[in-house]
Design an enzyme around this catalytic site. Structure first.
Site, PDB file in Angstrom:
ATOM      1  N   ARG A  78       0.850  -1.181   0.000  1.00 42.45           N
ATOM      2  CA  ARG A  78       0.000   0.000   0.000  1.00 42.45           C
ATOM      3  C   ARG A  78       0.891   1.237   0.000  1.00 42.45           C
ATOM      4  NH1 ARG A  78      -2.225  -3.663   3.700  1.00 42.45           N
ATOM      5  NH2 ARG A  78      -4.352  -4.354   3.180  1.00 42.45           N
ATOM      6  N   LYS A 107      -2.105  -2.459   7.471  1.00 42.65           N
ATOM      7  CA  LYS A 107      -3.522  -2.283   7.764  1.00 42.65           C
ATOM      8  C   LYS A 107      -3.984  -3.352   8.739  1.00 42.65           C
ATOM      9  CE  LYS A 107      -7.899  -1.442   5.397  1.00 42.65           C
ATOM     10  NZ  LYS A 107      -8.584  -1.370   4.083  1.00 42.65           N
ATOM     11  N   HIS A 113      -2.697   3.028  -5.870  1.00 42.80           N
ATOM     12  CA  HIS A 113      -3.295   1.740  -5.511  1.00 42.80           C
ATOM     13  C   HIS A 113      -3.517   0.866  -6.749  1.00 42.80           C
ATOM     14  CE1 HIS A 113      -4.640  -0.277  -1.905  1.00 42.80           C
ATOM     15  NE2 HIS A 113      -5.669  -0.793  -2.557  1.00 42.80           N
ATOM     16  N   ARG A 124      -0.883  -1.716  -6.949  1.00 40.03           N
ATOM     17  CA  ARG A 124      -1.115  -2.850  -6.050  1.00 40.03           C
ATOM     18  C   ARG A 124      -2.125  -3.821  -6.668  1.00 40.03           C
ATOM     19  NH1 ARG A 124      -1.346  -4.644  -0.495  1.00 40.03           N
ATOM     20  NH2 ARG A 124      -3.470  -5.096   0.190  1.00 40.03           N
ATOM     21  N   HIS A 164      -4.524  -9.339   3.185  1.00 34.20           N
ATOM     22  CA  HIS A 164      -5.978  -9.349   3.342  1.00 34.20           C
ATOM     23  C   HIS A 164      -6.379 -10.281   4.472  1.00 34.20           C
ATOM     24  CE1 HIS A 164      -6.681  -8.042  -1.125  1.00 34.20           C
ATOM     25  NE2 HIS A 164      -6.401  -7.030  -0.316  1.00 34.20           N
ATOM     26  N   TYR A 183      -9.908 -10.189  -7.655  1.00 36.28           N
ATOM     27  CA  TYR A 183      -8.960 -10.157  -8.771  1.00 36.28           C
ATOM     28  C   TYR A 183      -9.178 -11.307  -9.744  1.00 36.28           C
ATOM     29  CZ  TYR A 183      -6.723  -6.739  -5.778  1.00 36.28           C
ATOM     30  OH  TYR A 183      -6.488  -5.628  -5.002  1.00 36.28           O
TER      31      TYR A 183
END
Length: 450
Positions: free
Chosen positions: A266, A291, A397, A400, A423, A432
């Site tokens: 990120r 995150k 982003h 990414r 994640h 994706y």
């Protein structure tokens, strides 16, 4: 001033005007260039090299009386002098953009700094109505509760902002009961036309406000209008478009963008990298406090190793010069600074992408070096996409997203990609697969089979 000097500076002033500067801005640009030239102490202007310029700018960056816009003014003045007037070969390829992009100060509300500043009343924009003292105290109480629960600074800022908007809507005070909350959520959907996720964010903030701060249970809010939820697929670049984008960039900004794509980080994870987070021997980058407060390892692109090492060598020289000048401290979170009181001057704790200027620590008032502002890289990526002729809405982003999609296209399993992206739920990573048309339906158009 001799006649020769008058002619030289007259020519320089004309070039400054051609760059669109006039009035005081032009006068001060000339003054910045003159400060540089008359401080050469016998060295001829044509003999100035990149090392000397770096040293000069590093000293300038330690001047606490020089603001960020004045530093930018000085760099632009030297660029005109060394590129347009003296026409030095090395100056043409010098990474001016990196120097300029590293000048911006981090605002006090920036996530890196905001949590470390003592609790105090925010200096915010003029509101639609005056808040009652009780409402102001409750807004501050949100911060205390969020910090007690070790929630992120982004969550803190979001909850405070939504609480402030809600109390404005209610006339300066927090009402009891769910009626006004329901009205506010409908106002967001019908009048403000916000996205479903934005309305959900506001609801979460108000539920937290009432339940954890005001100690009032909202109960069932009943039916209220919600925006239609739309499924959006991420913008992804093809490998060729990534090459075009990176080719349109240069220097430090290109290095940072390459890391975003090559490691799938990120934006803020890249910006906040510290020297010890890069393991050249084992070929990985350690993302610390990503995150959700999680750490993870991501691959270190082999292609970037020589450039990263050269960059760190230059930053080490800057750090050593800071130490010699009596500075050299880096920003550390308060808890870490207490545990390791001498760590702030150690090389391993320095930011990989430090700012060009020293900044004032909000707690101690000491001059320290923070990381660069992320806003500059965001602008460079956007402008580079336009320059490269990429007809997509490209952000940091996007790189990414492209990292994840290209890994899946090359056969990586979904769980591996999930771990690399950090994640919490594999369903987030599954989006994706839709970009790749792996939903069980052939991606070939029937027209192509005719």
């Amino acid at each position: 001033m001799t006649r020769k000097e008058s002619v030289f500076w007259g020519r320089y002033a004309d070039l400054v005007n051609k760059h669109g500067l006039s009035g005081y801005a032009a006068e001060w640009t000339v003054h910045r260039a003159q400060q540089f030239v008359y401080g050469l102490e016998g060295r001829k202007l044509r003999n100035v090299d990149a090392t000397y310029l770096d040293q000069y700018l590093n000293v300038l960056g330690r001047n606490d009386s020089l603001q960020d816009w004045q530093m930018i003014q000085a760099i632009n003045a030297l660029k005109i002098l060394l590129v347009d007037v003296v026409s030095l070969d090395w100056a043409v390829t010098y990474d001016w953009d990196a120097r300029l992009s590293a000048c911006r100060d981090l605002e006090p509300t920036h996530p890196t700094l905001a949590r470390e500043a003592p609790l105090m009343r925010d200096v915010h924009r003029q509101e639609a109505c005056a808040l009652t003292p009780a409402a102001e105290a409750q807004l501050e109480r949100i911060k205390e509760v969020v910090r007690t629960r070790a929630m992120s600074i982004r969550t803190e800022q979001t909850y405070v902002e939504w609480a402030r908007r809600f109390v404005d809507y209610c006339g300066g005070t927090f009402p009891e009961g769910p009626a006004k909350v329901r009205d506010f959520l409908e106002y967001l959907a019908l009048v403000r036309k916000v996205a479903p996720s934005t309305q959900s964010q506001a609801l979460n903030a108000l539920v937290f406000l009432y339940g954890q701060v005001l100690k009032v249970e909202l109960g069932d809010l009943g039916e209220y209008r919600r925006p239609a939820r739309k499924r959006r697929l991420p913008v992804v670049l093809s490998p060729g478009e990534v090459q075009l984008l990176l080719a349109a960039m240069s220097g430090r900004n290109k290095l940072m963008a390459s890391l975003l794509y090559g490691a799938g980080m990120r934006l803020m994870e890249c910006i906040r990298l510290r020297v010890q987070n890069i393991d050249f021997d084992n070929g990985y980058i350690l993302v610390v406090d990503g995150k959700g407060g999680k750490d993870r390892r991501v691959p270190l692109p082999v292609k970037l190793v020589p450039e990263l090492k050269a960059h760190l060598t230059a930053m080490k020289a800057q750090h050593d010069a800071d130490l010699t000048a009596g500075f050299g401290e880096v920003f550390l979170p308060e808890s870490l600074a207490r545990k390791y009181p001498n760590a702030s001057k150690e090389w391993i704790w320095q930011y990989v992408f430090p700012a060009a200027r020293l900044s004032t620590d909000p707690r101690s008032g000491r001059r320290r070096r923070h990381h660069v502002s992320e806003k500059n890289l965001q602008k460079v990526v956007k402008s580079s996409a336009v320059k490269a002729g990429i007809p997509k809405r490209v952000t940091c982003h996007t790189l990414r997203h492209s990292f994840a999609t290209h890994l899946l296209a090359r056969g990586s399993d979904i769980r591996t990609v999930q771990e690399l992206l950090g994640h919490a739920d594999v369903s987030t990573t599954m989006i994706y697969t839709h970009v790749l048309n792996r939903s069980g339906v052939s991606g070939q158009s029937p027209l192509d089979t005719l």
